[in-house]
Design an enzyme around this catalytic site. Sequence first.
Site, PDB file in Angstrom:
ATOM      1  CG  HIS A 215       9.845 -24.142  12.409  1.00  0.00           C
ATOM      2  ND1 HIS A 215       9.893 -23.929  13.774  1.00  0.00           N
ATOM      3  CD2 HIS A 215      11.006 -24.778  12.079  1.00  0.00           C
ATOM      4  CE1 HIS A 215      11.043 -24.398  14.249  1.00  0.00           C
ATOM      5  NE2 HIS A 215      11.740 -24.914  13.238  1.00  0.00           N
TER       6      HIS A 215
ATOM      7  CB  THR B  23       1.494  -2.722  11.204  1.00  0.00           C
ATOM      8  OG1 THR B  23       0.324  -3.176  10.491  1.00  0.00           O
ATOM      9  CG2 THR B  23       1.218  -1.376  11.839  1.00  0.00           C
TER      10      THR B  23
ATOM     11  CG  HIS C 100       8.265 -27.989  11.215  1.00  0.00           C
ATOM     12  ND1 HIS C 100       7.920 -27.375  12.395  1.00  0.00           N
ATOM     13  CD2 HIS C 100       9.583 -28.327  11.324  1.00  0.00           C
ATOM     14  CE1 HIS C 100       8.981 -27.319  13.185  1.00  0.00           C
ATOM     15  NE2 HIS C 100      10.000 -27.892  12.560  1.00  0.00           N
TER      16      HIS C 100
ATOM     17  CG  ASP D 284      -0.316   0.156   2.534  1.00  0.00           C
ATOM     18  OD1 ASP D 284       0.931   0.249   2.578  1.00  0.00           O
ATOM     19  OD2 ASP D 284      -1.036   0.212   3.558  1.00  0.00           O
TER      20      ASP D 284
ATOM     21  CB  CYS E  61       0.810  -2.523   4.691  1.00  0.00           C
ATOM     22  SG  CYS E  61       0.461  -3.637   6.054  1.00  0.00           S
TER      23      CYS E  61
HETATM   24  C1  RB5 Z   1      -1.829   2.712   6.558  1.00  0.00           C
HETATM   25  O1  RB5 Z   1      -1.845   3.896   7.271  1.00  0.00           O
HETATM   26  C2  RB5 Z   1      -1.725   1.510   7.502  1.00  0.00           C
HETATM   27  O2  RB5 Z   1      -2.895   1.374   8.243  1.00  0.00           O
HETATM   28  C3  RB5 Z   1      -1.414   0.249   6.733  1.00  0.00           C
HETATM   29  O3  RB5 Z   1      -0.273   0.442   5.990  1.00  0.00           O
HETATM   30  C4  RB5 Z   1      -1.170  -0.994   7.543  1.00  0.00           C
HETATM   31  O4  RB5 Z   1      -0.285  -0.760   8.595  1.00  0.00           O
HETATM   32  C5  RB5 Z   1      -2.360  -1.749   7.950  1.00  0.00           C
HETATM   33  O5  RB5 Z   1      -2.289  -2.852   8.513  1.00  0.00           O
END
Ligand code: RB5
Length: 141
Positions: A97, A66, A132, A8, A64
């Site tokens: 694993h 996180t 596994h 993203d 993305c």
């Molecule tokens: C975008 O701001 C953020 O929410 C996205 O990149 C991600 O971390 C979502 O899980």
Amino acid sequence: MKVYIGSDHAGYELKEHIKQHFSNGYEWVDMGTNASTSVDYPDFAHPVAQAVAEKADNIGILICGTGNGMAMTANKHQGIRAALCWSKEIAALARQHNNANILVLPARFISPETAFEMIETFFSTPFEGGRHLNRINKINL
Ligand code: RB5
């Protein structure tokens, strides 16, 4: 080696760094996004997951902020084992694993160098099978 990749807006810059850093040796299939404009991560996780799920040896990278949104979305697809990783040790274990077929990176919490190390590790580490395999066979409902 063909690698499906998607991000993203939060992962866009790291995605471009990765393609540039590994421009030799890998064939990148970039499924977007193609700018830093705000987008919705499922719109990129679904196409990558769909492409990876098509063949047993296919592999992908999703990025993305996180990593959680990409991992949650990709793991809705049958045959996808998307692993959120933040160190090369975890990336190695995700292959050994969990036979992970998508590496998910949290762009806002890792350096590009850590991402490069994890990618090298992920691509070069085989699945251990054995006990596994029994475990991953129990994942699907
Ligand atoms: C975008 O701001 C953020 O929410 C996205 O990149 C991600 O971390 C979502 O899980």
